[in-house]
Design an enzyme around this catalytic site. Structure first.
Site, PDB file in Angstrom:
ATOM      1  N   CYS A 113       0.808  -1.220   0.000  1.00 42.72           N
ATOM      2  CA  CYS A 113       0.000   0.000   0.000  1.00 42.72           C
ATOM      3  C   CYS A 113       0.842   1.271   0.000  1.00 42.72           C
ATOM      4  O   CYS A 113       0.331   2.352  -0.284  1.00 42.72           O
ATOM      5  CB  CYS A 113      -0.952   0.004   1.191  1.00 42.72           C
ATOM      6  SG  CYS A 113      -2.191  -1.315   1.128  1.00 42.72           S
ATOM      7  N   HIS A 254      -3.352   7.326   2.302  1.00 40.73           N
ATOM      8  CA  HIS A 254      -3.752   6.006   1.830  1.00 40.73           C
ATOM      9  C   HIS A 254      -5.137   5.694   2.369  1.00 40.73           C
ATOM     10  O   HIS A 254      -5.448   5.947   3.541  1.00 40.73           O
ATOM     11  CB  HIS A 254      -2.749   4.959   2.309  1.00 40.73           C
ATOM     12  CG  HIS A 254      -3.192   3.550   2.092  1.00 40.73           C
ATOM     13  ND1 HIS A 254      -3.620   3.089   0.858  1.00 40.73           N
ATOM     14  CD2 HIS A 254      -3.296   2.494   2.953  1.00 40.73           C
ATOM     15  CE1 HIS A 254      -3.958   1.814   0.966  1.00 40.73           C
ATOM     16  NE2 HIS A 254      -3.774   1.434   2.220  1.00 40.73           N
ATOM     17  N   ASN A 284     -10.131  -0.075  -0.431  1.00 37.82           N
ATOM     18  CA  ASN A 284      -8.674  -0.013  -0.412  1.00 37.82           C
ATOM     19  C   ASN A 284      -8.145  -0.621  -1.704  1.00 37.82           C
ATOM     20  O   ASN A 284      -8.217  -1.831  -1.904  1.00 37.82           O
ATOM     21  CB  ASN A 284      -8.144  -0.776   0.807  1.00 37.82           C
ATOM     22  CG  ASN A 284      -6.636  -0.719   0.948  1.00 37.82           C
ATOM     23  OD1 ASN A 284      -5.933  -0.286   0.038  1.00 37.82           O
ATOM     24  ND2 ASN A 284      -6.133  -1.183   2.080  1.00 37.82           N
TER      25      ASN A 284
END
Length: 328
Positions: A113, A254, A284
């Protein structure tokens, strides 16, 4: 020489997987998912013949068109992904072929990520060195390909998508990428991982039966670590650059969990109106979350010259970091 973002683009698949859809196959509910994560739906690339390189190629083509350049002008393509089409060749090489960037070299970067921030900082170094003039940096993921849709703790979190930026030399040294602080701590690997598919556990009947080719996560531990790391790095970036809350135009975090994002903004002392959030629409998308946010702000014409942007991330590895850039 500083590197500046001169064009952005995103690509999200058309198919939507909503919380209501997940209610039909899992012991979960729309309310449970929304209150704990902030997610209402996510995009899924259903076509089994299309993978991460397809998503990234769509982004690359849009960036080239928006910038009004040819693919042959691209010097380098970096793709940040944890879901490559295959182990080799790299997804970046597949993108290079797809768009006809015959003069570019290309490679993938694996930072989970945090991959886009790692790739953005890496790409900026080639501009800063004066050896490259146009660098494509793309974050793309087909997270649905590594999801166990019987595991309600993980599959509700992730979606598919891609986005990216074109880096070119900034107009002056006071614009573009001004600071970056990146970290890794391999001790966190036991809490977020995929065991199967690599050289340690190549695909066998046993690895498939053992569900080793899916993402596994200790949600509570990762949440706890992410809250601390993202908030700390955001404040550190502000302090390193003598910024106060009023100086920050946008926090671009994020998109892992809305509560993590809110905690980071609170620690920085900035209003949520300055925070880029789209987790409700896309979930996500790992390395794609931050560039999707940048592209959406750009498309909405919310990014203006002199804007101070702080990008922060946290991902498997553990990996985390922050970047400060001034829009030009």
């Amino acid at each position: 020489m500083k590197a500046a973002i001169t064009a952005t683009a995103k690509y999200l698949p058309d198919d939507i997987l909503s919380n209501q859809d997940l209610e039909k196959i899992l012991d979960t509910s729309d309310e449970w998912i929304r209150t704990r994560t902030g997610i209402s739906e996510r995009r899924i690339l259903k076509d089994p013949e299309k993978a991460t390189s397809f998503l990234c190629s769509q982004v690359a083509e849009r960036i080239i068109e928006k910038r009004g350049i040819s693919a042959e002008e691209i010097d380098l393509i970096i793709v940040a992904t944890m879901t490559p089409d295959m182990i080799f060749p790299s997804t970046a090489c597949l993108v290079q072929k797809n768009i006809g960037a015959s003069n570019a070299w290309a490679f993938d970067l694996s930072g989970a990520c945090s991959g886009f921030l790692f790739a953005l900082n890496t790409g900026s170094q080639f501009i800063a060195a004066g050896t490259h003039r146009k660098v494509l940096v793309i974050g793309g993921e087909k997270m649905s390909s590594v999801m166990d849709y019987t595991d309600r703790n993980t599959c509700v979190l992730f979606g598919d998508g891609a986005a990216g930026v074109l880096l070119e030399p900034a107009k002056d040294e006071n614009h573009g990428m001004l600071d970056a602080k990146l970290h890794a701590d391999g001790r966190g690997g036991e809490h977020l991982y995929m065991q199967g598919g690599g050289s340690r556990h190549p695909a066998t009947h046993e690895t498939v039966d053992g569900r080793m080719h899916y993402l596994h996560q200790d949600g509570k531990q990762v949440f706890k670590s992410a809250v601390t790391a993202m908030a700390d790095i955001a404040v550190e970036i502000m302090e390193r650059n003598n910024l106060v809350a009023d100086d920050v135009s946008y926090l671009i975090p994020h998109q892992a969990n809305k509560r993590i994002i809110q905690a980071t903004a609170e620690r920085m002392g900035i209003d949520m109106a300055k925070v880029a959030i789209n987790i409700d629409k896309y979930g996500n998308t790992s390395a794609a979350t931050i560039p999707i946010c940048i592209a959406e702000l750009d498309e909405a014409r919310k990014l203006q010259p002199e804007n101070n942007l702080i990008l922060v991330s946290f991902g498997a590895g553990y990996t985390w970091g922050g970047i400060y850039l001034k829009w030009q």
